[in-house]
Design an enzyme around this catalytic site. Structure first.
Site, mmCIF file in Angstrom:
data_model
loop_
_atom_site.group_PDB
_atom_site.id
_atom_site.type_symbol
_atom_site.label_atom_id
_atom_site.label_comp_id
_atom_site.label_asym_id
_atom_site.label_seq_id
_atom_site.Cartn_x
_atom_site.Cartn_y
_atom_site.Cartn_z
ATOM 1 N N TYR A 106 45.838 37.048 42.546
ATOM 2 C CA TYR A 106 44.436 37.708 43.062
ATOM 3 C C TYR A 106 43.722 38.016 41.729
ATOM 4 O O TYR A 106 42.215 37.791 41.628
ATOM 5 C CB TYR A 106 45.029 39.048 43.476
ATOM 6 C CG TYR A 106 43.999 39.951 44.111
ATOM 7 C CD1 TYR A 106 43.288 39.626 45.455
ATOM 8 C CD2 TYR A 106 43.437 40.902 43.499
ATOM 9 C CE1 TYR A 106 42.222 40.365 46.087
ATOM 10 C CE2 TYR A 106 42.251 41.851 44.007
ATOM 11 C CZ TYR A 106 41.917 41.487 45.411
ATOM 12 O OH TYR A 106 40.953 42.306 45.972
ATOM 13 N N LYS A 126 39.693 36.671 41.318
ATOM 14 C CA LYS A 126 38.848 37.466 41.001
ATOM 15 C C LYS A 126 38.039 37.402 39.643
ATOM 16 O O LYS A 126 36.802 37.583 39.582
ATOM 17 C CB LYS A 126 39.297 39.084 41.188
ATOM 18 C CG LYS A 126 39.547 39.210 42.698
ATOM 19 C CD LYS A 126 38.454 39.097 43.736
ATOM 20 C CE LYS A 126 38.777 39.585 45.085
ATOM 21 N NZ LYS A 126 37.886 39.561 46.034
#
Length: 252
Positions: A153, A157
Site C-alpha cells: 500500500y 501510494k
C-alpha cells in the site's frame, strides 16, 4: 463553471471517501459518474445525488481491467457527458508484514491503485485535452511515507505521487492540472475493518488515533471532499503537481 455542466468521474465511489467526494462534486454543480466494482452498490450514491437535483450515473467496472475501463468511459461520455474531471480514489488494502505478504497481495494492491489510476487517466485525458481544461486528483495517503505492515500500500501510494507529478508536466500545456491528496486517518468502512482486524472497538481505535493528531480529531470523508473540491475548481488552475496532506497536522 461554464454554462455547460462539466462531468466528473469518481472511482471507488460506492462508499467512504469516494462517496463523499461524489456527493460534494454534485453539490458543486458537476454531473458525476459514480464508479465502483459493483454497479448496484453505486446506485444509492447516484440516487442520493439525483434526489437533491443533481445528475449522476452508476457504473460498475474493475479499474484494473483495460477493456472494461475504456467501455465505462465511453458510456459515461455518451450518457452523462464528456468527462473533464477525474478523481482516482479506488483502493484496497492487503496488509501484512512483508515476510508474510504474498505476491498476490502485492499485485492486487498495485493493480487497483497504480494500474487502475493509469488506465482511468489514460482513458479520460483525451476528453480533457480536447476541451482545453481538465482536473485530475489522485488519492495518495500518509502511508506513502512508510507504514508498518503496508509495504504494498505504501509503495502504491508513493507511486501515485510520482504519477501525479509526471501528469502535471505532460498535461499542463493542455489546460489540465494533476494533484494528489494524501489523507491521514479518515473514518470509513476501511478503517473500521482495520480496527476489527486488530481486535479493537472502532470508537477506541479512533480515540487512539486522535491522540496522535495535532487537531485532536480523526478525519471524515467530507474533509477530503473539501480538498478535492478546491483542486477541481476553476480557481485552482495554477496549482498542479502538488501533494496535499490532509491529516490534521504536518507530515514530513
Amino acid at each position: 463553471m461554464t454554462t455547460t455542466t462539466r462531468t466528473a468521474v469518481v472511482t471507488g465511489a460506492a462508499r467512504g471517501i469516494g462517496a463523499g467526494v461524489a456527493k460534494r462534486l454534485a453539490a458543486d454543480g458537476f454531473a458525476v459518474a459514480v464508479i465502483d466494482l459493483d454497479e448496484a452498490a453505486c446506485k444509492p450514491v447516484a440516487e442520493e445525488i439525483e434526489a437533491t437535483g443533481g445528475r449522476a450515473l452508476a457504473v460498475g467496472v474493475d479499474v484494473a481491467d483495460e477493456q472494461g475501463v475504456q467501455a465505462a468511459v465511453d458510456r459515461i461520455a455518451k450518457e452523462l457527458g464528456e468527462p473533464t474531471v477525474l478523481v482516482n480514489n479506488a483502493g484496497i488494502i492487503r496488509d501484512n508484514l512483508m515476510f508474510k505478504m504474498t505476491a498476490d497481495d502485492w499485485d492486487a494492491v498495485m493493480n487497483v491503485h497504480l494500474r487502475g489510476s493509469f488506465l482511468m487517466t489514460r482513458a479520460v485525458q483525451g476528453y480533457m485535452t480536447k476541451a482545453g481544461w481538465g482536473r485530475i486528483v489522485s488519492l495518495s495517503s500518509t502511508s506513502a511515507l512508510g507504514n508498518r505492515g503496508q509495504a504494498n500500500y505504501a509503495a502504491a501510494k508513493a507511486g501515485l505521487q510520482g504519477f501525479t507529478k509526471t501528469l502535471a508536466f505532460e498535461l499542463g500545456k493542455f489546460g489540465v492540472t494533476a494533484n494528489a491528496i494524501a489523507p491521514g486517518f479518515i473514518e470509513t468502512e476501511m478503517t473500521a475493518a482495520t480496527a476489527e482486524r486488530v481486535g479493537m472497538p472502532f470508537e477506541e481505535f479512533k480515540k487512539a488515533a486522535a491522540s496522535q493528531i495535532p487537531v485532536a480529531r480523526t478525519g471524515r470523508p467530507a474533509d477530503i471532499a473539501h480538498a478535492v473540491s478546491f483542486f477541481v475548481s476553476e480557481g485552482a488552475g495554477f496549482v498542479s503537481g502538488q501533494v496535499l496532506y490532509v491529516a490534521g497536522g504536518p507530515k514530513a
